[in-house]
Design an enzyme around this catalytic site. Structure first.
Site, PDB file in Angstrom:
ATOM      1  N   THR A 150     -16.734 -40.169  -2.852  1.00 11.16           N
ATOM      2  CA  THR A 150     -15.535 -40.022  -2.026  1.00 11.16           C
ATOM      3  C   THR A 150     -15.626 -38.674  -1.308  1.00 11.16           C
ATOM      4  OG1 THR A 150     -14.156 -41.338  -3.487  1.00 11.16           O
ATOM      5  CG2 THR A 150     -13.020 -39.653  -2.207  1.00 11.16           C
TER       6      THR A 150
ATOM      7  N   ARG B 224      -7.552 -53.848  -4.922  1.00 11.66           N
ATOM      8  CA  ARG B 224      -7.200 -52.577  -5.589  1.00 11.66           C
ATOM      9  C   ARG B 224      -7.240 -51.412  -4.588  1.00 11.66           C
ATOM     10  NH1 ARG B 224     -10.006 -47.422  -6.301  1.00 11.66           N
ATOM     11  NH2 ARG B 224      -9.255 -46.501  -8.222  1.00 11.66           N
TER      12      ARG B 224
ATOM     13  N   GLY C  93     -12.063 -38.766  -8.015  1.00  2.71           N
ATOM     14  CA  GLY C  93     -12.201 -39.122  -9.421  1.00  2.71           C
ATOM     15  C   GLY C  93     -11.590 -40.487  -9.668  1.00  2.71           C
TER      16      GLY C  93
END
Ligand code: ASP
Length: 347
Positions: free
Chosen positions: A213, A241, A265
């Site tokens: 990310t 999701r 995370g």
């Protein structure tokens, strides 16, 4: 109107047809002069946190990562040095990382259970806490730009799925077939997880193949803070999701009164602990420094609930904190005369 809707649907179909499958070095504190108001700029970025260790990395790959992190910092720092806005710096820096297959954002995003790529991104302006985000987009080349368009050109904060893709088209943003995001590495990552899942006869928790990310926080010479985050989410995600990255307050937050933050995370824990906003809240209501507040979230609050990851942050004076509780985090920051790029825990 009908013709317009039909052509929009046609455009969608065209694109969708292509679908397939704490350590002290991480803190930089300013001199008292800067705290008393001398204009300063600062920029921090991350490229994801996880089990990133030297033994899992080749020297060539390590060089590639460091080069890319430096190049992204060059872009953002250049904008800030020229008097550009923190928002522009954040978008340009993240766009550069999205366009690199090394990271789990834009091209190189991880795959969903169904073998697609669904991307999330958000941005926040510290001047007025205006914000924009997209979740589960599948044809937007640079989701961070779509997040900015939501912030600036719509009355909304978060758009999702096909509606968000349609909004991006109407905004004239670059769109691509979903196959554009494909990389062999991420595809293989999904296959490994699916095999493990089959062996364990059931859904397994998200593995560590997800990191990458990207995020950026910046302070410009006018004292304005901004933060943004962009991701493909987590490998093998399903049921549409959506993680913390497009959730304002969880994965991204910026307030000129305190700091700008971008997280990375295991998103569910960052949502439940409202991590990015809690850093700012601790600074505002408990008078904590950025370093203290960010450290508490990453080393105390998150681990207490089992959450792994980290964040990068810049406060209104240009102090930088980049704590993480994993083996590594791709990260870096730049300010006048200072530059750090790091990957592993011991740097
Ligand atoms: N926070 C992202 C998510 O949960 C993933 C990551 O940062 O690695 O979607």
């Amino acid at each position: 109107m009908f013709r317009f809707t039909t052509s929009l649907l046609f455009t969608f179909t065209l694109f969708l047809v292509g679908c397939q499958p704490a350590n002290p070095e991480n803190v930089s504190e300013n001199t008292p002069e800067q705290e008393s108001g001398t204009p300063a700029y600062a920029i921090a970025l991350h490229g994801g946190a996880g089990t990133i260790t030297r033994d899992r990395m080749t020297p060539e790959l390590e060089t590639e990562y460091r080069t890319m992190l430096n190049a992204a910092l060059d872009i953002g720092e250049g904008i800030l040095q020229a008097g550009g806005s923190s928002l522009d710096a954040v978008v340009a820096t993240i766009e550069h990382l999205e366009n690199s297959p090394l990271f789990n954002a834009g091209i190189g995003a991880v795959f969903t259970h169904d073998g697609r790529n669904e991307l999330d991104a958000s941005i926040m302006d510290g001047r007025d806490r205006n914000a924009g985000a997209v979740g589960g987009v599948s044809i937007v080349k640079n989701p961070i730009k779509a997040a900015r368009a939501v912030m600036e050109n719509s009355p909304h904060v978060l758009l999702t799925g096909i509606g968000a893709d349609g909004f991006a088209i109407l905004q004239g943003l670059d769109t691509v077939p979903n196959t554009y995001f494909f990389t062999q590495k991420r595809w293989d990552g999904l296959q490994e997880v699916l095999e493990a899942e089959e062996k364990s006869l059931g859904a397994i928790d998200f593995p560590d193949s997800k990191y990458g990310t990207v995020g950026c926080a910046a302070l410009d010479l006018n004292g304005n803070l901004a933060a943004g985050t962009s991701t493909g989410g987590m490998t093998n995600k399903r049921y549409n999701r959506i993680g913390d990255s497009p959730i304002i307050g969880a994965g991204t937050y910026a307030d000129n009164k305190a700091a700008a933050i971008s997280c990375t995370g295991h998103g569910e824990y960052f949502i439940r602990n409202v991590v990015a906003y809690d850093v700012v809240a601790r600074m505002l209501y408990q008078n904590k420094s950025l370093q203290e507040a960010a450290g508490e979230l990453v080393y105390e609050v998150l681990p207490a609930s089992g959450g792994t990851g980290g964040l990068i942050s810049v406060d209104r004076f240009g102090n930088v904190a980049m704590p993480f509780n994993t083996e590594g985090m791709y990260r870096g920051y730049a300010k006048a005369g200072e530059r750090v790029v790091a990957i592993f825990k011991d740097e």
